[in-house]
Design an enzyme around this catalytic site. Structure first.
Site, mmCIF file in Angstrom:
data_model
loop_
_atom_site.group_PDB
_atom_site.id
_atom_site.type_symbol
_atom_site.label_atom_id
_atom_site.label_comp_id
_atom_site.label_asym_id
_atom_site.label_seq_id
_atom_site.Cartn_x
_atom_site.Cartn_y
_atom_site.Cartn_z
ATOM 1 N N SER A 1 -19.298 4.673 108.970
ATOM 2 C CA SER A 1 -18.678 5.633 108.059
ATOM 3 C C SER A 1 -18.168 4.939 106.797
ATOM 4 C CB SER A 1 -17.523 6.349 108.771
ATOM 5 O OG SER A 1 -16.587 5.404 109.261
ATOM 6 N N HIS B 1 -22.847 -9.845 108.340
ATOM 7 C CA HIS B 1 -21.600 -9.410 107.703
ATOM 8 C C HIS B 1 -20.894 -10.572 107.006
ATOM 9 C CE1 HIS B 1 -21.314 -5.678 110.532
ATOM 10 N NE2 HIS B 1 -22.187 -5.520 109.565
ATOM 11 N N ASP C 1 -11.104 -7.082 111.678
ATOM 12 C CA ASP C 1 -12.269 -6.222 111.862
ATOM 13 C C ASP C 1 -12.991 -6.656 113.142
ATOM 14 O OD1 ASP C 1 -14.368 -4.495 111.566
ATOM 15 O OD2 ASP C 1 -14.958 -5.187 109.579
#
Lengths: 169, 169, 169
Positions: free
Chosen positions: A13, A50, A82
């Site tokens: 999202s 990432h 995270d």
């Protein structure tokens, strides 16, 4: 002013991207605490991808369990965590219940006392059909409660939907 | 003024706590209609724990099926219904389709006509991967439709996320 | 003014009804692009029921795969696409990865350039427990990314909850 931020939402999202954008605005160097345990190739590939995407403004440390300790050692002004979802999943699979509860309590306390910016990324996982698997149900409930606790010590909470942040607090 | 309130959200998002806070502000004595059918130890334990947490301002009745009837007998000004999710699940497992539809219709009508405060707690269960199980899909769709119907007769609707109420209406 | 609208939300949250209400306000004749592949009786029944409910202001075409092409041929001012979720599911089951990516890219480009109103309906499917099935995980992630891309080219984005539209953008 102290800023404590929780970013939550569904899968893909835009939570991590929004967290990084915020971190870039807040400080020069950011400590990025990655909680993923690289248990298979799929996750390892994600971690590396990432890390590369974040670039050099971020110092990455990997800490799948001892999140309070990792945060305590941060001498940096901004810390990005995270994510809570994977951390809690690691606690579920690797620790007995009482130690899991202790790690959660320690993290909440440490985050509450932390002087500086914290940006915490979590997930919404309790908006589907209740899973038949008991462990999944317990995990879902525990993550919901942990998210509530984190939200209660934050002064900003965002729900991400289709890449758009909706401010809840 | 009449207040009809729907509180929805994911698992452990703070819905019940928010419902009780609202009820405490609204009235002296509150009728708490619990819809859980105590089919196993996990659920029975939850029911008892929640009853204890609510304390003595709440008169608890357990009604897993005949929600309209339970509401009709309320001479109290405030009624909390917790929750639609379990009630609908009971209807699915225990009644044929036409009787289920009738119970839903009766509840919506009774709630619409009810003079006083109603605080209804429901769940979001349709934001995950569509389940392979046909009954789960039907349940998911029906709960979505029931939530829409309840929302349409309410003047306040809240979505709870990480313990924070987001007012939708 | 050009209006590009994304409507997202959970199962039976009122997305399609809201899309049709918007379409009725926007134009006289609307092209309704239905993406469902009628693979079984359950879906075929849904398609026919929905077509009947829409009525004669809508010209329905069924296009399960080539969404960009369907949109390019629209000479009408308003196009409703219902829904991205099923379209992406068709792409997953029927095309190799590179062709799937190409279809997505083509659609985003075509929608971006489209002169007129577009109302796109999608779903939130990534707010539950992460599925064990790898394809479900990939689908969930891809739909999240596609929703983000669509949202980024829209000037209005709505999240539907219990029939109530929450404007995000």
């Amino acid at each position: 002013m102290e800023r404590k931020i929780l970013i939550t939402g569904g899968v893909k999202s835009g939570k991590s991207r929004f967290a990084l954008e915020m971190a870039r605005k807040l400080g020069e160097k950011t400590l990025f605490i990655a909680t993923a345990r690289p248990i298979d190739a799929e996750i390892r590939e994600k971690i590396e991808r990432h890390k590369k995407e974040r670039g050099k403004e971020f110092i990455t440390i990997e800490e799948p369990i001892k999140l309070a300790e990792a945060l305590k050692e941060a001498t940096h002004l901004t810390a990005v965590i995270d994510c809570i979802t994977l951390w809690l999943s690691n606690l579920f699979f690797e620790l007995p219940d009482d130690q899991r509860e202790k790690e959660i309590k320690d993290f909440i306390e440490t985050a509450r006392e932390f002087k500086g910016y914290i940006i915490t990324v979590s997930n919404e996982v309790g908006w589907g059909i209740i899973p038949e698997n008991r462990l999944s149900r317990l995990y879902q409930e525990e993550l919901g409660m942990v998210n509530q606790k984190i939200a209660s010590i934050c002064n900003e909470v965002y729900l991400l939907v289709s890449g758009i942040p909706l401010r809840l607090k």
